[in-house]
Enzyme design. Sequence first.
Site, PDB file in Angstrom:
ATOM      1  N   LYS A 108       0.838  -1.210   0.000  1.00 52.72           N
ATOM      2  CA  LYS A 108       0.000   0.000   0.000  1.00 52.72           C
ATOM      3  C   LYS A 108       0.877   1.266   0.000  1.00 52.72           C
ATOM      4  O   LYS A 108       0.550   2.263  -0.653  1.00 52.72           O
ATOM      5  CB  LYS A 108      -0.931  -0.027   1.212  1.00 52.72           C
ATOM      6  CG  LYS A 108      -1.679   1.248   1.495  1.00 52.72           C
ATOM      7  CD  LYS A 108      -2.782   1.562   0.504  1.00 52.72           C
ATOM      8  CE  LYS A 108      -3.339   2.947   0.807  1.00 52.72           C
ATOM      9  NZ  LYS A 108      -4.542   3.278   0.120  1.00 52.72           N
TER      10      LYS A 108
ATOM     11  N   LYS B 143       0.030  11.469   6.319  1.00 51.90           N
ATOM     12  CA  LYS B 143       0.373  10.292   7.138  1.00 51.90           C
ATOM     13  C   LYS B 143       0.984   9.208   6.249  1.00 51.90           C
ATOM     14  O   LYS B 143       2.024   8.630   6.569  1.00 51.90           O
ATOM     15  CB  LYS B 143      -0.890   9.768   7.834  1.00 51.90           C
ATOM     16  CG  LYS B 143      -0.723   8.398   8.426  1.00 51.90           C
ATOM     17  CD  LYS B 143      -1.992   7.589   8.566  1.00 51.90           C
ATOM     18  CE  LYS B 143      -2.989   7.504   7.510  1.00 51.90           C
ATOM     19  NZ  LYS B 143      -3.316   6.214   6.942  1.00 51.90           N
TER      20      LYS B 143
HETATM   21  P1  NAP Z   1     -12.052   9.012   8.324  1.00 55.45           P
HETATM   22  O1  NAP Z   1     -13.209   9.330   7.461  1.00 55.45           O
HETATM   23  O2  NAP Z   1     -11.327  10.129   9.006  1.00 55.45           O
HETATM   24  O3  NAP Z   1     -12.546   7.938   9.417  1.00 55.45           O
HETATM   25  C1  NAP Z   1     -11.704   7.497  10.436  1.00 55.45           C
HETATM   26  C2  NAP Z   1     -12.477   6.552  11.323  1.00 55.45           C
HETATM   27  O4  NAP Z   1     -11.593   6.058  12.345  1.00 55.45           O
HETATM   28  C3  NAP Z   1     -13.653   7.195  12.048  1.00 55.45           C
HETATM   29  O5  NAP Z   1     -14.670   6.232  12.186  1.00 55.45           O
HETATM   30  C4  NAP Z   1     -13.041   7.547  13.418  1.00 55.45           C
HETATM   31  O6  NAP Z   1     -13.990   7.618  14.460  1.00 55.45           O
HETATM   32  C5  NAP Z   1     -12.154   6.334  13.628  1.00 55.45           C
HETATM   33  N1  NAP Z   1     -11.049   6.582  14.560  1.00 55.45           N
HETATM   34  C6  NAP Z   1      -9.940   7.329  14.325  1.00 55.45           C
HETATM   35  N2  NAP Z   1      -9.125   7.303  15.400  1.00 55.45           N
HETATM   36  C7  NAP Z   1      -9.726   6.519  16.331  1.00 55.45           C
HETATM   37  C8  NAP Z   1      -9.388   6.101  17.631  1.00 55.45           C
HETATM   38  N3  NAP Z   1      -8.235   6.482  18.206  1.00 55.45           N
HETATM   39  N4  NAP Z   1     -10.261   5.305  18.301  1.00 55.45           N
HETATM   40  C9  NAP Z   1     -11.423   4.916  17.719  1.00 55.45           C
HETATM   41  N5  NAP Z   1     -11.802   5.263  16.483  1.00 55.45           N
HETATM   42  C10 NAP Z   1     -10.962   6.064  15.786  1.00 55.45           C
HETATM   43  O7  NAP Z   1     -10.911   8.212   7.519  1.00 55.45           O
HETATM   44  P2  NAP Z   1     -11.043   7.322   6.192  1.00 55.45           P
HETATM   45  O8  NAP Z   1     -10.840   8.214   5.005  1.00 55.45           O
HETATM   46  O9  NAP Z   1     -12.226   6.462   6.292  1.00 55.45           O
HETATM   47  O10 NAP Z   1      -9.686   6.448   6.322  1.00 55.45           O
HETATM   48  C11 NAP Z   1      -9.594   5.342   7.190  1.00 55.45           C
HETATM   49  C12 NAP Z   1      -8.314   4.573   6.822  1.00 55.45           C
HETATM   50  O11 NAP Z   1      -8.397   4.151   5.447  1.00 55.45           O
HETATM   51  C13 NAP Z   1      -7.033   5.389   6.924  1.00 55.45           C
HETATM   52  O12 NAP Z   1      -5.969   4.574   7.378  1.00 55.45           O
HETATM   53  C14 NAP Z   1      -6.793   5.846   5.488  1.00 55.45           C
HETATM   54  O13 NAP Z   1      -5.427   6.123   5.237  1.00 55.45           O
HETATM   55  C15 NAP Z   1      -7.284   4.628   4.711  1.00 55.45           C
HETATM   56  N6  NAP Z   1      -7.742   4.898   3.342  1.00 55.45           N
HETATM   57  C16 NAP Z   1      -8.536   5.965   3.049  1.00 55.45           C
HETATM   58  C17 NAP Z   1      -8.945   6.177   1.737  1.00 55.45           C
HETATM   59  C18 NAP Z   1      -9.824   7.346   1.336  1.00 55.45           C
HETATM   60  O14 NAP Z   1      -9.929   7.622   0.125  1.00 55.45           O
HETATM   61  N7  NAP Z   1     -10.471   8.040   2.265  1.00 55.45           N
HETATM   62  C19 NAP Z   1      -8.568   5.284   0.725  1.00 55.45           C
HETATM   63  C20 NAP Z   1      -7.791   4.184   1.055  1.00 55.45           C
HETATM   64  C21 NAP Z   1      -7.383   3.994   2.371  1.00 55.45           C
HETATM   65  P3  NAP Z   1     -14.828   8.998  14.708  1.00 55.45           P
HETATM   66  O15 NAP Z   1     -16.000   8.895  13.789  1.00 55.45           O
HETATM   67  O16 NAP Z   1     -15.181   8.959  16.136  1.00 55.45           O
HETATM   68  O17 NAP Z   1     -13.899  10.146  14.362  1.00 55.45           O
END
Ligand code: NAP
Length: 305
Positions: free
Chosen positions: A179, A247
């Site tokens: 990744k 990140k």
């Molecule tokens: P996001 O929308 O910011 O969601 C993050 C999630 O993680 C939320 O549900 C948040 O809870 C939870 N969270 C974060 N820190 C936490 C903690 N310490 N304890 C409990 N829950 C926690 O992020 P996302 O875009 O979905 O990305 C999630 C992962 O997928 C990341 O590693 C990112 O790099 C990867 N990713 C993202 C994409 C993209 O296009 N967005 C694509 C591929 C991979 P709350 O709701 O309470 O904040």
Amino acid sequence: MNSQSVNTQPAVGFIGLGIMGKPMAKNLIKAGYHLNVYNRTASKADELVALGAVPHASPAALASKSDVIIVMVSDSGDVEQVVLGPSGVIEGVQRGAVVIITSTISPSTVRNVAAKLAQKDVEVLDAPVSGGEEGAKNATLSIMVGGKRGIFDRCLPILRAVGTNVVHMGEVGMGEMAKLCNQIMASLNLLAMCEGLTLAAKAGLDLEKLLEALQGGAARSWALVNQAPKVLKGDFRPGFTIKLQQKDLRLALGAAEELHVPLLGCSLVHELYKAVEAEPGGELFGNHALIRAIEKLAGCEVRVP
Ligand code: NAP
């Protein structure tokens, strides 16, 4: 198999219902899995509960009812917190369960989490995803997986419910390493798209026609197809935030440092993003807001009125 399992299907637990997690969880429900959910901000689970998911008050409570637990929180420390921390997965998980980490985090954190869970006879797959919010919604993610081959084979139907291109990369940690390579390539494609559009804007080209012309040629990329139209509209709402993009670039640069690999382009993109992060609210823009750094340097705006 957990008592809540439907027929022979495992009960799946999903932790982290953000931009990616929520649509992935929806697709698991669509595929017929019994789904347990946990989100730190509990209200974000409401939509899934309305679709039949069972909410839990902690990762430990969720783990006690799940055969397979998917973790889709933000960063390495967050995964450690929800899996190994107080009321974490490790406190409720049953012997023989599998934890699938789909977050993009450091390979060494994955190996550390796997070593701790192995003491409870729990297996780990690292299965980070690519394809963005669109891929998560359409269940067309690419998934690169590390972990034992037999565990991969067992979990393949679950992974195929959220993605189309699922590849076993090797031992635990190798999914995350793949990744990080993906992120280097994707971020440099994005920079290329931004630079090309900026020159085009200054030259007075019709930007919409340019997109149409380039989409069939050698410059076609995910960034060109999915993100360039948002740039032209000035729509910087996130599919993938700059905070998370930075990140990933930090993780890639860290891995390259350990392996003595110079990453010139990746370093450049990481520095350019700092100019956008310096804007109010900048780190929460989508990563295609990289254009704003290039626009500042070029003294122009790349928009279609
Ligand atoms: P996001 O929308 O910011 O969601 C993050 C999630 O993680 C939320 O549900 C948040 O809870 C939870 N969270 C974060 N820190 C936490 C903690 N310490 N304890 C409990 N829950 C926690 O992020 P996302 O875009 O979905 O990305 C999630 C992962 O997928 C990341 O590693 C990112 O790099 C990867 N990713 C993202 C994409 C993209 O296009 N967005 C694509 C591929 C991979 P709350 O709701 O309470 O904040």
